[in-house]
Design an enzyme around this catalytic site. Structure first.
Site, mmCIF file in Angstrom:
data_model
loop_
_atom_site.group_PDB
_atom_site.id
_atom_site.type_symbol
_atom_site.label_atom_id
_atom_site.label_comp_id
_atom_site.label_asym_id
_atom_site.label_seq_id
_atom_site.Cartn_x
_atom_site.Cartn_y
_atom_site.Cartn_z
ATOM 1 N N GLN A 30 0.814 -1.225 0.000
ATOM 2 C CA GLN A 30 0.000 0.000 0.000
ATOM 3 C C GLN A 30 0.850 1.280 0.000
ATOM 4 O O GLN A 30 0.424 2.304 -0.535
ATOM 5 C CB GLN A 30 -0.937 0.002 1.223
ATOM 6 C CG GLN A 30 -1.937 1.146 1.221
ATOM 7 C CD GLN A 30 -2.738 1.260 2.512
ATOM 8 O OE1 GLN A 30 -2.440 0.578 3.496
ATOM 9 N NE2 GLN A 30 -3.731 2.132 2.520
ATOM 10 N N ILE A 71 13.250 -10.724 1.035
ATOM 11 C CA ILE A 71 13.822 -10.464 2.367
ATOM 12 C C ILE A 71 14.169 -11.750 3.118
ATOM 13 O O ILE A 71 14.875 -11.717 4.115
ATOM 14 C CB ILE A 71 12.893 -9.590 3.241
ATOM 15 C CG1 ILE A 71 11.514 -10.252 3.395
ATOM 16 C CG2 ILE A 71 12.769 -8.190 2.664
ATOM 17 C CD1 ILE A 71 10.823 -9.835 4.673
ATOM 18 N N TYR A 159 0.428 -10.804 13.672
ATOM 19 C CA TYR A 159 0.886 -9.511 13.141
ATOM 20 C C TYR A 159 1.351 -8.602 14.289
ATOM 21 O O TYR A 159 2.448 -8.048 14.269
ATOM 22 C CB TYR A 159 -0.276 -8.871 12.380
ATOM 23 C CG TYR A 159 -0.054 -7.476 11.845
ATOM 24 C CD1 TYR A 159 0.950 -7.203 10.934
ATOM 25 C CD2 TYR A 159 -0.909 -6.424 12.239
ATOM 26 C CE1 TYR A 159 1.119 -5.912 10.424
ATOM 27 C CE2 TYR A 159 -0.749 -5.153 11.730
ATOM 28 C CZ TYR A 159 0.268 -4.896 10.825
ATOM 29 O OH TYR A 159 0.422 -3.628 10.319
HETATM 30 C C1 AKB Z 1 -4.193 -3.656 9.502
HETATM 31 O O1 AKB Z 1 -5.392 -3.354 9.569
HETATM 32 O O2 AKB Z 1 -3.755 -4.787 9.697
HETATM 33 C C2 AKB Z 1 -3.210 -2.543 9.225
HETATM 34 C C3 AKB Z 1 -2.751 -1.912 10.496
HETATM 35 C C4 AKB Z 1 -3.631 -1.012 11.254
HETATM 36 O O3 AKB Z 1 -1.649 -2.138 10.901
HETATM 37 N N1 AKB Z 1 -3.807 -1.561 8.378
#
Ligand code: AKB
Length: 332
Positions: A30, A71, A159
């Site tokens: 993005q 990477i 994440y």
């Molecule tokens: C997501 O929604 O995973 C990302 C973020 C807020 O890190 N856009």
């Protein structure tokens, strides 16, 4: 040029040019193309190299240097840094929150193993390294309204876990090896010409596409889900500003940055001021909703404002107007 003591004897001299030589990983996500455009304006077209494992569209390929870089392949990465005399590395490769939950093994490999490669290359070659973090680095036990820079961080997504890991590893490498590590926690980023992929805040981009194409939008988060958000131009400018900030202005290396906070309902209402016929319905995705409910509703970015003068330009009305203008929308 300022160099850190541990890294200095590896580092490339800046004397031939005042400009950094920048490599952007994950360049076709993005943010990469927009950041390359901004940095090329500042440092010259050939001083900014975009990289990815995917084939770039011809518009990207013809707009400046593009290179294949994986990477997860340390040798390939090192070759690129050496051959191109890279001095700044912006590490955008990552799987986002929702897609990470659907593929934990891949997210672990890209977001954690990949980061280890980046940190080692950056420390070895005396690079200035930018790694984005996120509102997703917080979790249900963090203060959510607002979340300050320093507080409990127990995210519940791979994440988020990988981003807390990145923050801590970057700061550790800075402390231990003198790595010039800089990190901003981004809110949800809203952009017109580049799509996010697999995030929880993606609805706030999708709504513009669907509103313009079909006049209808089905939202996958509840109408009252409040999350911090930012227009892409603010995000990219913040990234350049923190990279250029003199090291002695940075009282820390990981900063929250923010612009606005809104709910799907508030965004829809702002859009409906311009497009009264827009119909918004809700079909909740339980995975995304659970993630959003564990993230901050507001973000305290007072340290960024104090230390290096962070200031956003876009609030909700300007964001909506600018997005509609960039789509060339026919509004009344
Ligand atoms: C997501 O929604 O995973 C990302 C973020 C807020 O890190 N856009």
């Amino acid at each position: 040029r300022q160099v850190t003591s541990d890294a200095s004897f590896h580092s490339v001299s800046f004397s031939e040019t005042d400009h950094p030589k920048v490599l952007i990983t994950g360049g076709l996500g993005q943010l990469g193309v927009g950041l390359a455009k901004l940095l090329r304006k500042r440092f010259g077209k050939n001083n900014v190299i975009l990289s990815d494992i995917r084939k770039p569209p011809s518009s990207v390929f013809h707009s400046g240097p593009f290179i294949y870089s994986d990477i997860l392949d340390y040798k390939n990465l090192r070759e690129i840094v050496v051959n191109n005399r890279i001095t700044w590395l912006v590490h955008y490769s990552a799987l986002l929150s929702a897609v990470g939950e659907a593929n934990v093994a891949l997210a672990r490999s890209v977001n954690i193993t990949g980061l280890h490669n980046i940190l080692d290359i950056a420390a070895e070659h005396g690079l200035r390294l930018f790694v984005p973090s996120t509102i997703g680095a917080f979790g249900p036990s963090s203060p959510r309204d607002p979340a300050p820079d320093l507080c409990v961080q127990r995210p519940r997504t791979i994440y988020g876990v990988s981003k807390v890991h990145a923050e801590l590893m970057g700061e550790y490498y800075q402390h231990r090896y003198g790595l010039d590590f800089r990190c901003l926690r981004y809110p949800g980023i809203i952009s017109a010409d580049s799509m996010p992929g697999g995030g929880t805040t993606d609805y706030a981009v999708q709504i513009f596409h669907d509103a313009i194409k079909t006049g209808k939008f089905e939202c996958n988060l509840k109408p009252d889900t409040r999350l911090p958000m930012m227009y892409i131009d603010d995000c990219l400018r913040a990234t350049l500003e923190v990279m250029e900030a003199p090291a002695d202005t940075l009282s820390m290396r990981t900063y929250n940055i923010n612009a606005m906070s809104f709910t799907p309902e508030e965004l829809a209402q702002e859009l409906q001021k311009q497009m009264p016929e827009l119909e918004v319905t809700y079909d909740i995705d339980p995975v995304r909703q659970a993630i959003a409910d564990s993230w901050p509703m507001n973000f305290d970015d007072s340290n960024a404002r104090k230390d290096w003068g962070w200031k956003h330009d876009y609030d909700l009305p300007e964001l909506v107007q600018t997005m509609l203008n960039s789509f060339g929308a026919d509004t009344r």
